[in-house]
Design a protein around this motif. Sequence first.
Motif, PDB file in Angstrom:
ATOM      1  N   ALA A  59       0.827  -1.216   0.000  1.00  0.00           N
ATOM      2  CA  ALA A  59       0.000   0.000   0.000  1.00  0.00           C
ATOM      3  C   ALA A  59       0.859   1.262   0.000  1.00  0.00           C
ATOM      4  O   ALA A  59       0.563   2.237  -0.696  1.00  0.00           O
ATOM      5  CB  ALA A  59      -0.932  -0.017   1.218  1.00  0.00           C
ATOM      6  N   MET A  60       1.952   1.230   0.776  1.00  0.00           N
ATOM      7  CA  MET A  60       2.804   2.441   0.841  1.00  0.00           C
ATOM      8  C   MET A  60       3.492   2.686  -0.508  1.00  0.00           C
ATOM      9  O   MET A  60       3.748   3.841  -0.879  1.00  0.00           O
ATOM     10  CB  MET A  60       3.838   2.315   1.973  1.00  0.00           C
ATOM     11  N   ILE A  61       3.767   1.608  -1.238  1.00  0.00           N
ATOM     12  CA  ILE A  61       4.398   1.773  -2.553  1.00  0.00           C
ATOM     13  C   ILE A  61       3.362   2.299  -3.556  1.00  0.00           C
ATOM     14  O   ILE A  61       3.665   3.152  -4.403  1.00  0.00           O
ATOM     15  CB  ILE A  61       5.005   0.421  -3.037  1.00  0.00           C
ATOM     16  N   ALA A  62       2.126   1.819  -3.429  1.00  0.00           N
ATOM     17  CA  ALA A  62       1.063   2.289  -4.327  1.00  0.00           C
ATOM     18  C   ALA A  62       0.795   3.777  -4.114  1.00  0.00           C
ATOM     19  O   ALA A  62       0.689   4.546  -5.084  1.00  0.00           O
ATOM     20  CB  ALA A  62      -0.209   1.473  -4.100  1.00  0.00           C
ATOM     21  N   VAL A  63       0.713   4.225  -2.850  1.00  0.00           N
ATOM     22  CA  VAL A  63       0.414   5.649  -2.608  1.00  0.00           C
ATOM     23  C   VAL A  63       1.607   6.520  -3.005  1.00  0.00           C
ATOM     24  O   VAL A  63       1.435   7.609  -3.586  1.00  0.00           O
ATOM     25  CB  VAL A  63      -0.060   5.909  -1.148  1.00  0.00           C
ATOM     26  N   ALA A  64       2.821   6.031  -2.741  1.00  0.00           N
ATOM     27  CA  ALA A  64       4.012   6.791  -3.166  1.00  0.00           C
ATOM     28  C   ALA A  64       4.033   6.905  -4.695  1.00  0.00           C
ATOM     29  O   ALA A  64       4.346   7.961  -5.250  1.00  0.00           O
ATOM     30  CB  ALA A  64       5.282   6.115  -2.661  1.00  0.00           C
ATOM     31  N   GLY A  65       3.670   5.813  -5.380  1.00  0.00           N
ATOM     32  CA  GLY A  65       3.617   5.836  -6.848  1.00  0.00           C
ATOM     33  C   GLY A  65       2.575   6.813  -7.355  1.00  0.00           C
ATOM     34  O   GLY A  65       2.794   7.544  -8.328  1.00  0.00           O
ATOM     35  N   ALA A  66       1.420   6.850  -6.673  1.00  0.00           N
ATOM     36  CA  ALA A  66       0.359   7.778  -7.085  1.00  0.00           C
ATOM     37  C   ALA A  66       0.841   9.223  -6.959  1.00  0.00           C
ATOM     38  O   ALA A  66       0.558  10.070  -7.811  1.00  0.00           O
ATOM     39  CB  ALA A  66      -0.880   7.553  -6.225  1.00  0.00           C
ATOM     40  N   LEU A  67       1.597   9.501  -5.896  1.00  0.00           N
ATOM     41  CA  LEU A  67       2.102  10.861  -5.694  1.00  0.00           C
ATOM     42  C   LEU A  67       3.250  11.191  -6.656  1.00  0.00           C
ATOM     43  O   LEU A  67       3.526  12.350  -6.929  1.00  0.00           O
ATOM     44  CB  LEU A  67       2.554  11.040  -4.240  1.00  0.00           C
ATOM     45  N   ARG A  68       3.902  10.125  -7.148  1.00  0.00           N
ATOM     46  CA  ARG A  68       5.042  10.320  -8.052  1.00  0.00           C
ATOM     47  C   ARG A  68       4.699   9.946  -9.490  1.00  0.00           C
ATOM     48  O   ARG A  68       5.583   9.569 -10.266  1.00  0.00           O
ATOM     49  CB  ARG A  68       6.230   9.467  -7.592  1.00  0.00           C
ATOM     50  N   ILE A  69       3.441  10.088  -9.849  1.00  0.00           N
ATOM     51  CA  ILE A  69       3.013   9.674 -11.180  1.00  0.00           C
ATOM     52  C   ILE A  69       3.803  10.430 -12.265  1.00  0.00           C
ATOM     53  O   ILE A  69       4.044   9.911 -13.357  1.00  0.00           O
ATOM     54  CB  ILE A  69       1.476   9.861 -11.330  1.00  0.00           C
ATOM     55  N   ALA A  70       4.266  11.617 -11.912  1.00  0.00           N
ATOM     56  CA  ALA A  70       5.035  12.408 -12.884  1.00  0.00           C
ATOM     57  C   ALA A  70       6.372  11.754 -13.220  1.00  0.00           C
ATOM     58  O   ALA A  70       7.012  12.107 -14.214  1.00  0.00           O
ATOM     59  CB  ALA A  70       5.269  13.814 -12.336  1.00  0.00           C
ATOM     60  N   ASP A  71       6.818  10.796 -12.396  1.00  0.00           N
ATOM     61  CA  ASP A  71       8.087  10.118 -12.658  1.00  0.00           C
ATOM     62  C   ASP A  71       7.913   8.813 -13.418  1.00  0.00           C
ATOM     63  O   ASP A  71       8.875   8.055 -13.579  1.00  0.00           O
ATOM     64  CB  ASP A  71       8.807   9.803 -11.339  1.00  0.00           C
ATOM     65  N   ALA A  72       6.685   8.529 -13.859  1.00  0.00           N
ATOM     66  CA  ALA A  72       6.433   7.269 -14.567  1.00  0.00           C
ATOM     67  C   ALA A  72       7.245   7.229 -15.852  1.00  0.00           C
ATOM     68  O   ALA A  72       7.456   8.241 -16.509  1.00  0.00           O
ATOM     69  CB  ALA A  72       4.945   7.147 -14.884  1.00  0.00           C
ATOM     70  N   ASN A  73       7.739   6.015 -16.168  1.00  0.00           N
ATOM     71  CA  ASN A  73       8.418   5.866 -17.451  1.00  0.00           C
ATOM     72  C   ASN A  73       7.795   4.711 -18.210  1.00  0.00           C
ATOM     73  O   ASN A  73       7.046   3.909 -17.643  1.00  0.00           O
ATOM     74  CB  ASN A  73       9.930   5.666 -17.293  1.00  0.00           C
ATOM     75  N   ASP A  74       8.071   4.636 -19.502  1.00  0.00           N
ATOM     76  CA  ASP A  74       7.583   3.507 -20.273  1.00  0.00           C
ATOM     77  C   ASP A  74       8.249   2.247 -19.738  1.00  0.00           C
ATOM     78  O   ASP A  74       9.381   2.278 -19.275  1.00  0.00           O
ATOM     79  CB  ASP A  74       7.930   3.681 -21.757  1.00  0.00           C
ATOM     80  N   ALA A  75       7.505   1.154 -19.829  1.00  0.00           N
ATOM     81  CA  ALA A  75       8.019  -0.089 -19.269  1.00  0.00           C
ATOM     82  C   ALA A  75       9.174  -0.612 -20.112  1.00  0.00           C
ATOM     83  O   ALA A  75       8.984  -1.366 -21.034  1.00  0.00           O
ATOM     84  CB  ALA A  75       6.903  -1.110 -19.190  1.00  0.00           C
ATOM     85  N   ALA A  76      10.349  -0.196 -19.834  1.00  0.00           N
ATOM     86  CA  ALA A  76      11.500  -0.673 -20.590  1.00  0.00           C
ATOM     87  C   ALA A  76      12.731  -0.687 -19.715  1.00  0.00           C
ATOM     88  O   ALA A  76      13.684  -1.384 -19.989  1.00  0.00           O
ATOM     89  CB  ALA A  76      11.749   0.233 -21.797  1.00  0.00           C
ATOM     90  N   GLU A  77      12.655   0.060 -18.613  1.00  0.00           N
ATOM     91  CA  GLU A  77      13.846   0.230 -17.792  1.00  0.00           C
ATOM     92  C   GLU A  77      13.654  -0.486 -16.467  1.00  0.00           C
ATOM     93  O   GLU A  77      12.893  -0.044 -15.606  1.00  0.00           O
ATOM     94  CB  GLU A  77      14.040   1.736 -17.564  1.00  0.00           C
ATOM     95  N   ILE A  78      14.309  -1.635 -16.323  1.00  0.00           N
ATOM     96  CA  ILE A  78      14.179  -2.394 -15.084  1.00  0.00           C
ATOM     97  C   ILE A  78      15.182  -1.867 -14.071  1.00  0.00           C
ATOM     98  O   ILE A  78      16.382  -1.970 -14.276  1.00  0.00           O
ATOM     99  CB  ILE A  78      14.401  -3.899 -15.348  1.00  0.00           C
ATOM    100  N   ARG A  79      14.664  -1.271 -12.985  1.00  0.00           N
ATOM    101  CA  ARG A  79      15.581  -0.719 -11.981  1.00  0.00           C
ATOM    102  C   ARG A  79      15.555  -1.551 -10.718  1.00  0.00           C
ATOM    103  O   ARG A  79      14.495  -1.916 -10.218  1.00  0.00           O
ATOM    104  CB  ARG A  79      15.192   0.723 -11.654  1.00  0.00           C
ATOM    105  N   ALA A  80      16.732  -1.853 -10.197  1.00  0.00           N
ATOM    106  CA  ALA A  80      16.855  -2.554  -8.919  1.00  0.00           C
ATOM    107  C   ALA A  80      18.166  -2.108  -8.300  1.00  0.00           C
ATOM    108  O   ALA A  80      19.234  -2.506  -8.726  1.00  0.00           O
ATOM    109  CB  ALA A  80      16.847  -4.064  -9.129  1.00  0.00           C
TER     110      ALA A  80
END
Length: 360
Positions: A317-338
């Motif tokens: 849930a905390m990752i989902a809400v952080a993602g919602a707040l950071r929607i401006a940082d979304a990228n196309d699904a091509a860059e696998i980050r770890a």
Amino acid sequence: MWGRDHGPLLRYDSPPMYVLGIETSCDETGVALYSTESGLVADVLHSQVDLHAMYGGVVPEIASRDHIRCLLPLIGQVLQQAGIERPDAIAYTAGPGLVGALMVGSGMANGLGLAWGCPVIPVHHMEGHLLAPMLEDDAPEYPFLALLVSGGHTMLIAVRGLGDYDVLGTTLDDAVGEAFDKSAKLLGLGYPGGPALAALAETGNENAFDLPRPMLNRPGFDFSFSGLKTAVMLVVRKANDDGTIDSSRADIAASFQRAAVDTLVGRALQAAKSEDLKRIVVAGGVGANRLLRKEMVERFDGEVFYPRMAFCTDNGAMIAVAGALRIADANDAAEIRAQARWSLDTLSPPGTAQSDSNEE
Ligand code: KG4
Ligand code: ZN
């Protein structure tokens, strides 16, 4: 503007959307769905505790394999609970954490992003913890002091806005959760020790042993817990030699917990005063500790915010809400980050370039 009216934080510049959150940084597989219109819709968690217990700690390869086994079924479960076929965006923990475990969540998020044609958002695990109180009805407003206390981190952060973080202090050696876990192990409480030690402490006398409150009298806001851990080791050794260990286990647990909590609360109060911050957020696994929650509320002359217990420890849930707040940082699904290591103070506000200088 969209979003629940939960203060100035939860406002979204994009149309309402469902954000899937995926957490796989350590030994919990967490998946959740967050709606920018109606809040948390579904949340599921699979804990690997039983798998690692016999080894006395997390075994990275076992963690990765179990994430692989559980992740897709959990995603299916969340979508089914929400009654939707696919989300509008996918947020995943990109670090810091166990790199193999992170790769599972990252690979899955990006694979599903490609398949569903939706954007993916890499999230910093500790930012997820820090934003977990935003899932609650009484979400804090900026600015606030965050005390992030988990198995891997002990940090005091001046949070001036989303992505505007000033790390004031951190641990010089063991994280406080690690100190809980190692002390629990010395007391024969098994893994994971923090919650077990806290439960045992409830029945003990916290004044029975005089343990150190490290660093409290030093300038700055750093922590150190290895001295406290060593002090516990010496007390346990003596009790073993005296044959008094069985009668003193609860007292040692209570004395340790009191020393750790005094240190955390004392340091947080010093930092809040120095930065003139009137709100404190306590998050991360050790934030589930009842004594810590109680003491902070009693001793801080300001507002204290916590996520609910279940969202203190790792969760989707905390990752989902952080993602919602950071929607401006979304990228196309091509860059696998770890990223195994990723310093929180390299983050910047959403929509601005982020530094990956600590990437490994
Ligand atoms: O945030 P978290 O779930 O995982 C990490 O990112 O590390 O935190 C796990 C840590 C463990 O060290 C665990 O023992 C500790 O949080 N913990 C507690 C309590 N519940 C979990 N420590 C003290 N009291 C608790 N009630
Ligand atoms: Zn965590």
